[in-house]
Design an enzyme around this catalytic site. Structure first.
Site, PDB file in Angstrom:
ATOM      1  N   ASP A  47      92.620  29.581  99.814  1.00 54.17           N
ATOM      2  CA  ASP A  47      93.034  30.235  98.368  1.00 54.17           C
ATOM      3  C   ASP A  47      92.630  29.305  97.116  1.00 54.17           C
ATOM      4  O   ASP A  47      92.949  28.163  97.233  1.00 54.17           O
ATOM      5  CB  ASP A  47      94.416  30.472  98.227  1.00 54.17           C
ATOM      6  CG  ASP A  47      94.856  31.574  99.183  1.00 54.17           C
ATOM      7  OD1 ASP A  47      94.217  32.424  99.763  1.00 54.17           O
ATOM      8  OD2 ASP A  47      96.132  31.998  99.013  1.00 54.17           O
ATOM      9  N   LYS A 104      92.077  39.870  96.693  1.00 55.76           N
ATOM     10  CA  LYS A 104      93.161  40.444  96.995  1.00 55.76           C
ATOM     11  C   LYS A 104      93.270  41.589  96.359  1.00 55.76           C
ATOM     12  O   LYS A 104      93.229  41.791  95.116  1.00 55.76           O
ATOM     13  CB  LYS A 104      94.395  39.836  97.101  1.00 55.76           C
ATOM     14  CG  LYS A 104      94.333  38.591  98.150  1.00 55.76           C
ATOM     15  CD  LYS A 104      95.832  37.943  98.102  1.00 55.76           C
ATOM     16  CE  LYS A 104      95.801  36.625  99.056  1.00 55.76           C
ATOM     17  NZ  LYS A 104      95.722  36.995 100.249  1.00 55.76           N
ATOM     18  N   GLY A 176     103.061  31.181 101.148  1.00 50.17           N
ATOM     19  CA  GLY A 176     103.756  30.453 100.034  1.00 50.17           C
ATOM     20  C   GLY A 176     104.872  29.603 100.583  1.00 50.17           C
ATOM     21  O   GLY A 176     105.760  29.119  99.587  1.00 50.17           O
ATOM     22  N   ARG A 188     102.022  35.018 118.635  1.00 50.38           N
ATOM     23  CA  ARG A 188     102.525  35.208 119.854  1.00 50.38           C
ATOM     24  C   ARG A 188     102.808  36.761 120.090  1.00 50.38           C
ATOM     25  O   ARG A 188     102.704  37.163 121.280  1.00 50.38           O
ATOM     26  CB  ARG A 188     103.582  34.349 120.168  1.00 50.38           C
ATOM     27  CG  ARG A 188     103.429  32.846 120.212  1.00 50.38           C
ATOM     28  CD  ARG A 188     104.479  32.356 120.856  1.00 50.38           C
ATOM     29  NE  ARG A 188     104.506  30.667 120.907  1.00 50.38           N
ATOM     30  CZ  ARG A 188     103.590  30.133 121.900  1.00 50.38           C
ATOM     31  NH1 ARG A 188     103.196  30.671 122.864  1.00 50.38           N
ATOM     32  NH2 ARG A 188     103.498  28.609 122.045  1.00 50.38           N
ATOM     33  N   GLY A 237     101.505  29.819 105.768  1.00 57.45           N
ATOM     34  CA  GLY A 237     102.270  28.689 106.496  1.00 57.45           C
ATOM     35  C   GLY A 237     101.610  27.446 106.789  1.00 57.45           C
ATOM     36  O   GLY A 237     102.209  26.310 107.120  1.00 57.45           O
ATOM     37  N   GLY A 258      96.774  29.008 102.362  1.00 64.97           N
ATOM     38  CA  GLY A 258      96.928  29.568 100.604  1.00 64.97           C
ATOM     39  C   GLY A 258      97.360  28.557  99.758  1.00 64.97           C
ATOM     40  O   GLY A 258      96.563  27.570  99.417  1.00 64.97           O
TER      41      GLY A 258
END
Length: 317
Positions: A47, A104, A176, A188, A237, A258
């Site tokens: 980002d 986006k 974020g 998973r 994350g 990000g």
């Protein structure tokens, strides 16, 4: 381009021996879009909010950049309605780098997607990070020449987005936060759902297709191949080289980062380290080496501390 009008998915009539010219065109377009996404495999997509950040990302080895006005951490902290970025900002980033540029659009906002395509971006991310424009429909991605990226928390979501024309799937994670746990859980879950499909017989696959609200032919293909027919990245994350290596070892074919780079103490060094970790993810000595001296990582927030109404990953259906 309008929202109205019927556009058939190329998944229709897969088993038929007679293929219309329209279906042949769609299949060719699908191969091109998925091929473009496949070229990013193994890479890191970062980002960026300025042309300068885009150049830092490119110099660090990013395979693509995501152009936006606010990184997810700022969207989360500042609140308000998050929309498509200003065209001037997007064009400035497109002109600043030679690598692919993504941008986006809000979920269901097909006009934002039309604008982004007109601006010449290389990929459109129909993103839950922005405020949804439509709580019933996602964008019909078959109507666009530009490939789309979409998020998913489970196999059903992934299959529905692919049915709509997505050329790349990413785990949603919880953008974020700097907390990779949701991205891990989503990856998973998708893999677990695929493994379950592989154990089913043909009759049971029909039931699974109803459960996932996805076409039987697509469900059968995934059960046969053991993977999605599009590239699968992880997002949400990832903040350290070890995070990138973790999801790559778990089977992610690439990584979105990000807020984790430009909310850290040394963005250029961290960006280069994450790229190297995503490439040499199975060598712990390399991960240890690139993790040294990076400065402070983004502070972040634990996903467990995010109230349910503010969890971005729950947007979409």
């Amino acid at each position: 381009m309008t929202e109205s009008g019927s556009t058939a998915s190329p998944l229709c009539g897969v088993g038929s021996s007679v293929m219309t010219e329209t279906q042949e065109t769609y299949q060719a377009t699908t191969r091109v879009k998925r091929g473009l996404a496949d070229m990013l495999k193994g890479g890191v997509i970062m980002d960026v909010v300025t042309p300068e950040q885009a150049r830092i990302a490119e110099d660090a080895g990013a395979s693509a950049v995501m152009a936006l006005e606010r990184v997810p951490a700022d969207i989360r902290s500042q609140g308000g309605v998050a929309r498509m970025s200003d065209p001037d900002l997007i064009e400035g980033i497109v002109n600043a780098v030679s690598i692919p540029v993504m941008a986006k659009a809000r979920i269901g906002h097909f006009v934002e997607a039309q604008v982004l395509e007109a601006l010449g971006v290389d990929f459109i991310d129909e993103s839950e990070v922005l405020s949804p424009a439509d709580y019933t429909h996602h964008i019909n991605k078959w109507k666009f020449d530009v490939p789309f990226v979409c998020g998913a928390t489970n196999l059903g979501e992934a299959l529905r987005r692919i049915t709509e024309g997505a050329a790349m799937i990413r785990s949603k994670g919880e953008a974020g936060t700097g907390d990779v746990s949701e991205a891990v859980r989503h990856l998973r879950t998708i893999r677990g759902d695929i493994n379950r499909l592989r154990s089913l017989d043909e009759d049971e696959l029909f039931v699974a297709a109803k459960e996932f609200q996805a076409p039987y032919d697509l469900v059968r293909e995934v059960a046969s191949t053991g993977k999605l027919p599009v590239v699968t990245f992880v997002a949400g994350g990832v903040a350290t080289p070890a995070d990138a290596a973790l999801v790559r070892q778990m089977g992610a074919e690439g990584v979105f980062v990000g807020s984790g780079i430009f909310k850290s103490g040394n963005p250029a060094a961290r960006a280069a380290a994450i790229v190297k970790a995503a490439t040499l993810f199975d060598d712990p000595s390399v991960i240890a080496d690139v993790s040294r001296g990076l400065g402070e990582a983004m502070v972040g927030i634990n996903v467990s501390d995010v109230p349910a109404p503010h969890r971005l990953a729950e947007r979409g259906w």
